[in-house]
Design an enzyme around this catalytic site. Structure first.
Site, PDB file in Angstrom:
ATOM      1  N   ALA B  71       0.868  -1.161   0.009  1.00 36.24           N
ATOM      2  CA  ALA B  71       0.060   0.065   0.025  1.00 36.24           C
ATOM      3  C   ALA B  71       0.827   1.179   0.038  1.00 36.24           C
ATOM      4  CB  ALA B  71      -1.190   0.015   1.219  1.00 36.24           C
ATOM      5  N   CYS B 131      -7.578   3.143  -9.986  1.00 38.45           N
ATOM      6  CA  CYS B 131      -7.444   4.300  -8.880  1.00 38.45           C
ATOM      7  C   CYS B 131      -9.006   4.520  -8.521  1.00 38.45           C
ATOM      8  CB  CYS B 131      -6.718   5.567  -9.202  1.00 38.45           C
ATOM      9  SG  CYS B 131      -5.220   5.124  -9.713  1.00 38.45           S
ATOM     10  N   GLY B 266       6.915  -7.621 -12.430  1.00 47.81           N
ATOM     11  CA  GLY B 266       6.490  -6.803 -11.260  1.00 47.81           C
ATOM     12  C   GLY B 266       7.633  -7.169 -10.199  1.00 47.81           C
TER      13      GLY B 266
END
Ligand SMILES: Cc1cc2nc3c(=O)[nH]c(=O)nc-3n(C[C@H](O)[C@H](O)[C@H](O)COP(=O)(O)OP(=O)(O)OC[C@H]3O[C@@H](n4cnc5c(N)ncnc54)[C@H](O)[C@@H]3O)c2cc1C
Ligand SMILES: Cc1cc2nc3c(=O)[nH]c(=O)nc-3n(C[C@H](O)[C@H](O)[C@H](O)COP(=O)(O)O)c2cc1C
Ligand code: FES
Lengths: 266, 308
Positions: B71, B131, B266
């Site tokens: 986060a 988002c 990633g």
């Protein structure tokens, strides 16, 4: 391209006490470039359990032998696996990473505060200073642990000839209480010079929070080495940040060494 | 014979199908210390927003079985400083540069892409529609086909760069979203972004992340990502870029078989900084071994069970 992954070769594994281990690793690139305060990021095995690398301070370096040491405590699965490694095994390493301690000038004093495993990078600092012919009497080490049998390297430390202050939380050896309390008392009683003195600290966050408060109060030139969960270790993910008066900083890249007066720990 | 690893999106030709995923590779500089970045098909930047963002309070990450939660809170330098401070480094690379864009309103996306328009050194945009949409009461653009369409359409109308829409897996039907952004003019879709997850420290009775929930990534999400890539590739005509838990050549090949034209690494970068370049090498070797002229000959070539 100045940084490389390296397969280090494990030269020795020593059990120094309850859950305490020291590894000696052959790694030309780390041992050539390391400075006190740097860390390495390693994979404890090739599996996905655990998945991420683990960070450890560089503890000792023997440049001529192309080797360096890690000092660590078993606290979870990663460190458990590391402690079970055998001499001759390969270890996947990145490093040296992060910034390093800025060293005192010849005419300055150095005061070091180590809490538990915080001794790992600070002992490296002591030995590099001594190697540079720094007067051992101008170095003071405050070393705190929970109980007597957690003391590490005390004989090694004593043999360097530096000034040593010991504290245990249970009073089983030296001062009874936190190392920061002993430090604070010495400062308040003016038994420690603060002018032309560089302070260094490493240990649990709670201790560093205290050190940071004391540093602000006494305006100490103090560097602290922080820990944080580090996914990448190279500054790419923004996962390891610490709050400072200048905003969030990456512990892995902007640190792990920070000015104690600038970090905001909670 | 040197196999052909090249892939095209819109008019842009990539030397190979291996990209590095947004948020795991900073703005490229850090990993440039480990290998020649020009070996990569492309670098995708951290999500860029209109204004700089400090990001969430620490702790921002934690490890979970075969994965991790993050986060970060879109911590980034903002579009202005990105252009001034980060783009010059990227511009000097021979590899393609994809700028990932995020925002909390359609206006913000549009403003960012307008500022990026015509800047030397940018080849494509990846639009992170995962988002929350502030105006729509915090629902993510990526979770509603209409919102996703509007967002990509607005970007399309304000940018001449080819556009990749990056899709969130936290939706009822990812194919529906993929079709909506294709309709809106996206040149490709990339999937998947992280899955919403949570971890708890039992001793402290606290969540492990200050934000309570975070995004799950790494090998743990690979099966979910493969299924979504496969389903999406069946339905859209534009290229599909697959990601989620890719750690090695074999993983990458599985995504290509499932229908991906390109792949992104990633979390794999954290585990091994050389993960992405090793995959480029591995794909080459695989093609040679299997006598494939082009890597794309493998795309979607999954052999499906038949009833006989
Ligand atoms: C720059 C730096 C230097 C360090 N130097 C040393 C050292 O010299 N000696 C030593 O014993 N330990 C050191 N640590 C702490 C060491 O990294 C952790 O103890 C170790 O990662 C724990 O892993 P685990 O799998 O055993 O435990 P777990 O608790 O199961 O680990 C789970 C996750 O939490 C992370 N983690 C857990 N504790 C810490 C911690 N204290 N700091 C950072 N991440 C943590 C792990 O990396 C992993 O991602 C250092 C940490 C950092 C960031
Ligand atoms: C630390 C971290 C930060 C991320 N930041 C972003 C981001 O800024 N924008 C974005 O679109 N995706 C971001 N992602 C998601 C990744 O790009 C990727 O979609 C996801 O991690 C799945 O791939 P992986 O399993 O290979 O990591 C981030 C992921 C991680 C782990
Ligand atoms: S661990 Fe990724 S930025 Fe520090």
């Amino acid at each position: 391209m100045n940084q490389r992954k390296e397969q280090g070769l494990l030269l020795s594994v020593e059990n120094l006490g309850e859950r305490l281990f020291r590894l000696k690793i052959h790694s030309p690139s780390i041992s050539k470039k390391a400075l006190p305060g740097n860390f390495c990021h390693l994979r404890v095995n090739e599996s996905y359990s655990p998945l991420l690398r683990r960070a450890f301070s560089i503890h000792q370096v023997e440049t001529e032998k192309n080797s360096f040491e890690l000092l660590f405590k078993v606290v979870g699965p990663g460190t458990q696996i590391l402690s079970e490694k055998k001499t001759g095994e390969k270890i996947d390493l990145l490093g040296p990473l992060g910034n390093s301690f800025s060293l005192p000038a010849k005419d300055e004093n150095a005061v070091l505060l180590a809490g538990g495993m915080g001794i790992a990078p600070l002992f490296y600092l002591v030995s590099s200073l001594l190697e540079k012919k720094f007067d051992p009497q101008k170095i003071s080490l405050f070393f705190g642990v929970r109980k007597k049998d957690e003391y590490l390297l005390v004989n090694d430390i004593v043999s360097t000839g530096i000034r040593l202050h010991l504290a245990t939380e249970d009073g089983s050896s030296g001062y009874r209480g936190m190392i920061t309390e002993l430090f604070f008392q010495e400062l308040r009683a003016r038994r420690l010079k603060t002018k032309r003195t560089r302070f260094y600290a490493c240990g649990p966050n709670l201790m560093l929070k205290k050190v940071s408060e004391i540093s602000r109060k006494f305006k100490l030139d103090c560097q602290i080495s922080l820990e944080s969960h580090m996914p990448c270790g190279v500054g790419a993910c923004m996962g390891c940040v610490v709050n400072t008066v200048k905003g969030y900083k990456r512990v892995c890249k902007d640190g792990p060494v920070f000015d104690a007066r600038e970090v905001i720990l909670d | 014979m040197i196999p052909d690893l090249s892939v095209k999106i819109g008019k842009v030709k990539f030397s190979n199908p291996v990209l590095v995923a947004s948020g795991t590779f900073g703005y490229g500089e850090e990993y440039g210390a480990f290998f020649d970045l020009n070996e990569l098909g492309s670098i995708i930047t951290k999500s860029i927003t209109l204004n700089p963002r400090e990001g969430h309070l620490p702790p921002r990450t934690c490890e979970t079985p075969s994965g991790m939660l993050n986060a970060i809170g879109l911590a980034n330098v903002g579009v202005k400083r990105f252009i001034q401070e980060k783009l010059p480094f990227l511009r000097n690379l021979k590899t393609k540069v994809i700028v990932n864009v995020a925002g909390s309103s359609i206006d913000e996306y549009v403003e960012v892409v307008k500022k990026l328009e015509g800047k030397k050194g940018i080849d494509l945009l990846e639009i992170n529609i995962s988002c929350p949409n502030v105006k729509q009461g915090g629902i993510t653009f990526g979770s509603d086909p209409k919102c996703a369409y509007d967002c990509i359409k607005a970007v399309r109308d304000n940018s001449t760069y080819p556009i990749i829409a990056k899709l969130s897996p936290n939706v009822a039907d990812i194919v529906e979203i993929a079709l909506a952004v294709e309709e809106a003019g996206a040149d490709a879709v990339s999937l998947i972004n992280t899955l919403v997850g949570m971890a708890i420290d039992l001793e402290k009775r606290k969540p492990r992340l200050s934000n309570i929930t975070g995004g799950l990534s790494g090998p743990a999400i690979k099966p979910v990502a493969l299924a979504m890539v496969w389903k999406t590739a069946q339905k859209v005509k534009i290229p599909v870029i697959g990601l989620g838990g890719i750690m090695n050549t074999q993983d990458a090949l599985e995504f290509i078989l499932a229908g991906a034209s390109m792949i992104q690494v990633g979390t794999g970068n954290f585990v091994d900084p050389e993960c992405s370049v090793k995959i480029v090498e591995g794909l080459k070797e695989y093609c040679q071994e299997k006598k494939l002229k082009r890597i794309l000959d493998l795309r979607g070539k999954l052999k499906i069970f038949t009833a006989d």
